[in-house]
Design a protein around this motif. Structure first.
Motif, PDB file in Angstrom:
ATOM      1  N   SER A   1      52.901  24.528  46.204  1.00  8.33           N
ATOM      2  CA  SER A   1      53.189  24.823  44.797  1.00  8.33           C
ATOM      3  C   SER A   1      52.271  25.937  44.303  1.00  8.33           C
ATOM      4  CB  SER A   1      52.972  23.578  43.936  1.00  8.33           C
ATOM      5  OG  SER A   1      53.928  22.599  44.257  1.00  8.33           O
ATOM      6  N   LEU A   2      51.072  25.983  44.898  1.00  9.95           N
ATOM      7  CA  LEU A   2      50.075  26.994  44.531  1.00  9.95           C
ATOM      8  C   LEU A   2      49.468  27.537  45.820  1.00  9.95           C
ATOM      9  CD1 LEU A   2      48.190  24.781  41.893  1.00  9.95           C
ATOM     10  CD2 LEU A   2      49.773  26.644  41.334  1.00  9.95           C
ATOM     11  N   VAL A   3      49.034  28.801  45.790  1.00 10.46           N
ATOM     12  CA  VAL A   3      48.360  29.370  46.962  1.00 10.46           C
ATOM     13  C   VAL A   3      47.046  30.011  46.526  1.00 10.46           C
ATOM     14  CG1 VAL A   3      50.515  29.794  48.234  1.00 10.46           C
ATOM     15  CG2 VAL A   3      49.555  31.603  46.783  1.00 10.46           C
ATOM     16  N   GLN A   4      46.171  30.247  47.498  1.00 11.49           N
ATOM     17  CA  GLN A   4      44.877  30.871  47.182  1.00 11.49           C
ATOM     18  C   GLN A   4      44.611  32.012  48.158  1.00 11.49           C
ATOM     19  OE1 GLN A   4      42.676  27.109  47.564  1.00 11.49           O
ATOM     20  NE2 GLN A   4      42.112  27.301  45.414  1.00 11.49           N
ATOM     21  N   VAL A   5      43.905  33.036  47.675  1.00 15.89           N
ATOM     22  CA  VAL A   5      43.562  34.179  48.543  1.00 15.89           C
ATOM     23  C   VAL A   5      42.072  34.485  48.430  1.00 15.89           C
ATOM     24  CG1 VAL A   5      45.809  35.344  48.594  1.00 15.89           C
ATOM     25  CG2 VAL A   5      44.252  35.834  46.733  1.00 15.89           C
ATOM     26  N   TYR A   6      41.468  34.736  49.572  1.00 17.81           N
ATOM     27  CA  TYR A   6      40.061  35.121  49.592  1.00 17.81           C
ATOM     28  C   TYR A   6      39.863  36.330  50.515  1.00 17.81           C
ATOM     29  CZ  TYR A   6      34.949  34.526  49.738  1.00 17.81           C
ATOM     30  OH  TYR A   6      33.593  34.712  49.635  1.00 17.81           O
ATOM     31  N   THR A   7      40.045  36.135  51.838  1.00 18.18           N
ATOM     32  CA  THR A   7      39.761  37.205  52.800  1.00 18.18           C
ATOM     33  C   THR A   7      40.527  38.483  52.449  1.00 18.18           C
ATOM     34  OG1 THR A   7      39.415  35.511  54.461  1.00 18.18           O
ATOM     35  CG2 THR A   7      39.721  37.755  55.267  1.00 18.18           C
ATOM     36  N   ALA A   8      41.754  38.333  52.004  1.00 19.07           N
ATOM     37  CA  ALA A   8      42.567  39.515  51.663  1.00 19.07           C
ATOM     38  C   ALA A   8      41.945  40.305  50.517  1.00 19.07           C
ATOM     39  CB  ALA A   8      43.985  39.077  51.300  1.00 19.07           C
ATOM     40  N   LEU A   9      41.204  39.632  49.632  1.00 23.13           N
ATOM     41  CA  LEU A   9      40.563  40.358  48.524  1.00 23.13           C
ATOM     42  C   LEU A   9      39.510  41.316  49.079  1.00 23.13           C
ATOM     43  CD1 LEU A   9      39.936  37.433  46.032  1.00 23.13           C
ATOM     44  CD2 LEU A   9      41.721  39.180  45.869  1.00 23.13           C
ATOM     45  N   VAL A  10      38.828  40.882  50.136  1.00 20.70           N
ATOM     46  CA  VAL A  10      37.785  41.710  50.746  1.00 20.70           C
ATOM     47  C   VAL A  10      38.414  42.948  51.386  1.00 20.70           C
ATOM     48  CG1 VAL A  10      36.012  41.750  52.561  1.00 20.70           C
ATOM     49  CG2 VAL A  10      36.320  39.695  51.135  1.00 20.70           C
ATOM     50  N   TYR A  11      39.572  42.772  52.007  1.00 20.27           N
ATOM     51  CA  TYR A  11      40.203  43.896  52.720  1.00 20.27           C
ATOM     52  C   TYR A  11      41.147  44.709  51.838  1.00 20.27           C
ATOM     53  CZ  TYR A  11      38.035  42.449  57.004  1.00 20.27           C
ATOM     54  OH  TYR A  11      37.085  42.173  57.957  1.00 20.27           O
ATOM     55  N   ARG A  12      41.708  44.106  50.804  1.00 16.76           N
ATOM     56  CA  ARG A  12      42.698  44.820  49.982  1.00 16.76           C
ATOM     57  C   ARG A  12      42.245  45.057  48.549  1.00 16.76           C
ATOM     58  NH1 ARG A  12      47.336  43.856  53.422  1.00 16.76           N
ATOM     59  NH2 ARG A  12      46.327  44.271  55.397  1.00 16.76           N
ATOM     60  N   GLY A  13      41.174  44.369  48.108  1.00 13.23           N
ATOM     61  CA  GLY A  13      40.647  44.603  46.767  1.00 13.23           C
ATOM     62  C   GLY A  13      41.283  43.725  45.710  1.00 13.23           C
ATOM     63  N   PRO A  14      40.676  43.721  44.498  1.00 17.96           N
ATOM     64  CA  PRO A  14      41.130  42.787  43.446  1.00 17.96           C
ATOM     65  C   PRO A  14      42.542  43.094  42.923  1.00 17.96           C
ATOM     66  CG  PRO A  14      39.428  44.280  42.621  1.00 17.96           C
ATOM     67  CD  PRO A  14      39.507  44.508  44.101  1.00 17.96           C
ATOM     68  N   GLY A  15      43.014  44.352  43.117  1.00 18.77           N
ATOM     69  CA  GLY A  15      44.369  44.700  42.658  1.00 18.77           C
ATOM     70  C   GLY A  15      45.443  43.930  43.410  1.00 18.77           C
ATOM     71  N   LEU A  16      45.044  43.272  44.502  1.00 12.76           N
ATOM     72  CA  LEU A  16      46.015  42.525  45.305  1.00 12.76           C
ATOM     73  C   LEU A  16      46.688  41.402  44.506  1.00 12.76           C
ATOM     74  CD1 LEU A  16      47.170  42.024  48.206  1.00 12.76           C
ATOM     75  CD2 LEU A  16      45.388  40.294  48.431  1.00 12.76           C
ATOM     76  N   VAL A  17      45.935  40.786  43.604  1.00 13.41           N
ATOM     77  CA  VAL A  17      46.476  39.633  42.864  1.00 13.41           C
ATOM     78  C   VAL A  17      47.705  40.092  42.059  1.00 13.41           C
ATOM     79  CG1 VAL A  17      45.934  37.800  41.212  1.00 13.41           C
ATOM     80  CG2 VAL A  17      44.147  38.676  42.703  1.00 13.41           C
ATOM     81  N   LYS A  18      47.552  41.236  41.379  1.00 17.54           N
ATOM     82  CA  LYS A  18      48.675  41.764  40.593  1.00 17.54           C
ATOM     83  C   LYS A  18      49.848  42.139  41.516  1.00 17.54           C
ATOM     84  CE  LYS A  18      49.605  45.548  37.342  1.00 17.54           C
ATOM     85  NZ  LYS A  18      48.970  46.588  36.522  1.00 17.54           N
ATOM     86  N   ARG A  19      49.525  42.759  42.653  1.00 13.73           N
ATOM     87  CA  ARG A  19      50.600  43.176  43.572  1.00 13.73           C
ATOM     88  C   ARG A  19      51.345  41.960  44.121  1.00 13.73           C
ATOM     89  NH1 ARG A  19      46.613  46.846  45.246  1.00 13.73           N
ATOM     90  NH2 ARG A  19      46.232  45.811  47.224  1.00 13.73           N
ATOM     91  N   ILE A  20      50.624  40.882  44.392  1.00 13.35           N
ATOM     92  CA  ILE A  20      51.306  39.674  44.887  1.00 13.35           C
ATOM     93  C   ILE A  20      52.231  39.124  43.800  1.00 13.35           C
ATOM     94  CG2 ILE A  20      51.003  37.271  45.624  1.00 13.35           C
ATOM     95  CD1 ILE A  20      48.540  38.072  47.163  1.00 13.35           C
ATOM     96  N   LYS A  21      51.742  39.102  42.563  1.00 14.63           N
ATOM     97  CA  LYS A  21      52.561  38.554  41.471  1.00 14.63           C
ATOM     98  C   LYS A  21      53.820  39.413  41.273  1.00 14.63           C
ATOM     99  CE  LYS A  21      49.077  38.330  38.489  1.00 14.63           C
ATOM    100  NZ  LYS A  21      48.323  38.066  37.268  1.00 14.63           N
ATOM    101  N   GLN A  22      53.631  40.742  41.277  1.00 12.86           N
ATOM    102  CA  GLN A  22      54.793  41.629  41.117  1.00 12.86           C
ATOM    103  C   GLN A  22      55.774  41.417  42.275  1.00 12.86           C
ATOM    104  OE1 GLN A  22      52.472  45.250  40.946  1.00 12.86           O
ATOM    105  NE2 GLN A  22      52.982  45.579  38.780  1.00 12.86           N
ATOM    106  N   GLY A  23      55.194  41.326  43.475  1.00 11.54           N
ATOM    107  CA  GLY A  23      56.032  41.154  44.660  1.00 11.54           C
ATOM    108  C   GLY A  23      56.793  39.833  44.622  1.00 11.54           C
ATOM    109  N   LEU A  24      56.151  38.780  44.122  1.00 11.53           N
ATOM    110  CA  LEU A  24      56.836  37.481  44.034  1.00 11.53           C
ATOM    111  C   LEU A  24      58.047  37.574  43.117  1.00 11.53           C
ATOM    112  CD1 LEU A  24      53.982  34.785  43.843  1.00 11.53           C
ATOM    113  CD2 LEU A  24      55.579  35.181  45.731  1.00 11.53           C
TER     114      LEU A  24
END
Ligand SMILES: Cc1cc2nc3c(=O)[nH]c(=O)nc-3n(C[C@H](O)[C@H](O)[C@H](O)COP(=O)(O)O)c2cc1C
Length: 382
Positions: free
Chosen positions: A321-344
């Protein structure tokens, strides 16, 4: 490649990983305390969409992308970190007593060939009293959780002591956080085996939490092989405890990782390894867990190798129902959260779905056109 990957990451990766972690937290803390910086970051990372909002266990999640334990271990920077647009944030892991973590250095390693991180921190943290004081009065646009663990003393402790310690660690957080995560890993076991993976011990731990009367939703975070028998035994132990609202089953850490990083480099490092190589096993864990839980009572939260909207969507379709990201933030940066939401949102459109809750567990549908199993979860649009 974006600005973070082309310019910021190469610079950060020139320095010791633990030092960069500490500096990142400091920068996020400073940003969170400045109205101007916070406002600017919020504008930069803002992406809200009603299709991503979820109401789970009585909590309103603005989106299903969370920050897991281990990033802001001491609750120093939640307001700054929240500007990246997370749907929920875990602080911790925090133990009853302060701990320096493992004494050996270095204890955090990057494996860039695999976009992975090797962790040998040993849960350093300032202890529950101090961290709770920092969280008092903090208001966030998303649910805030406290992730609790046994204190790392370097010496194995009897299960009863571990249980009492974790239960006591919660005391100062009463009324301060929206949910509790129990990190069932035991840093002192030496073997990676957790006393709390034993259902009898888990039941004693949950019983020990009864002392608090009413409790916010609790989620149990564990890493063991997704064997149906083990899962069923654990579910049975949890059954009498209505405050347990879900599980965060991670990939089995005992599986040997298949990596591109040369063996000689791996031999110079130690600890558990996170990264995209964990995606498949985390998917498999979700698949098995979703088929065992009572979806009218419990939900699943999943972390492990999520680097993109497609990864998050797949995990959700498998039952998270919910997911979490950590390692990807280190490699892709904080903008990843927005990109995942847009992509979803784009993926929902592609599949003709109106809301993210309609995607939860759809991989488990047996026949096309049948009522999706997710309809039986309590994860619905807010
Ligand atoms: C540097 C680092 C420290 C972590 N520390 C903790 C911790 O203290 N408590 C915890 O529950 N998980 C901790 N984790 C595990 C993460 O919460 C998460 O479950 C795991 O990294 C898988 O997600 P990922 O593949 O997106 O990184 C840590 C992970 C990393 C990379």
């Amino acid at each position: 490649m974006d600005f973070y990957q082309s310019c910021v990451r190469p610079l950060l990766f020139r320095f010791d990983p633990e030092r960069i972690h500490v500096r990142t937290i400091r920068a996020a803390r400073a940003a969170g305390r400045s109205n101007i910086a916070r406002g600017a970051l919020e504008r930069l990372y803002r992406f809200e969409d009603p299709r991503l909002r979820l109401r789970i266990a009585g909590l309103d999640f603005p989106n299903p992308i969370g920050l897991p334990g281990g990033f802001d271990k001491n609750g120093l920077a939640v307001q700054g970190i929240a500007t990246a647009g997370f749907g929920f944030l875990d602080v911790g892991s925090v133990s009853l007593h302060p701990s320096e973590g493992n004494p050996e250095r270095p204890r955090l390693f990057r494996l860039p060939l695999d976009e992975s991180i090797r962790i040998y921190y040993g849960v350093p943290n300032d202890g529950s009293e101090t961290v709770a004081r920092r969280l008092a009065g903090i208001r966030l646009p998303a649910p805030l959780g406290i992730n609790l663990v046994e204190t790392n003393t370097g010496k194995p402790a009897p299960a009863e002591e571990v249980i009492e310690e974790i239960a006591q660690a919660y005391r100062p957080f009463q009324g301060l956080t929206d949910y509790i995560v129990i990190n069932m890993a035991c840093p002192n076991s030496g073997s990676g085996v957790s006393a709390l993976d034993d259902p009898a011990n888990l039941a004693l731990l949950l019983q020990a939490f009864r002392r608090y009367g009413s409790l916010p939703p609790m989620f149990l975070k564990m890493h063991f092989a997704p064997e149906p028998k083990l899962i069923d035994a654990l579910l049975e132990a949890v059954d009498p405890y209505e405050f347990v609202k879900g599980f965060m089953p991670g990939p089995d850490n005992k599986l040997p990782p298949v990596l591109k990083t040369p063996r000689e480099q791996l031999e110079r490092t130690r600890g558990s390894i996170t990264g995209p190589h964990k995606r498949e096993s985390a998917n498999e864990v979700m698949r098995v867990w979703y088929s065992r839980i009572d979806r009218s009572r419990h939900i699943l939260v999943s972390a492990g190798g999520i680097f993109s909207a497609e990864d998050a969507y797949e995990r959700i379709r498998l039952g998270a129902s919910l997911v979490q990201v950590y390692t990807a933030l280190v490699y892709r940066g904080p903008g990843l959260v927005k990109r995942i939401k847009q992509g979803l949102c784009a993926l929902l459109e592609r599949d003709g779905l109106q809301h993210i809750s309609q995607a939860i567990g759809v991989e488990h549908e047996t026949k096309p056109g049948k009522t999706p199993l997710h309809a039986r979860t309590d994860a619905r649009a807010a």
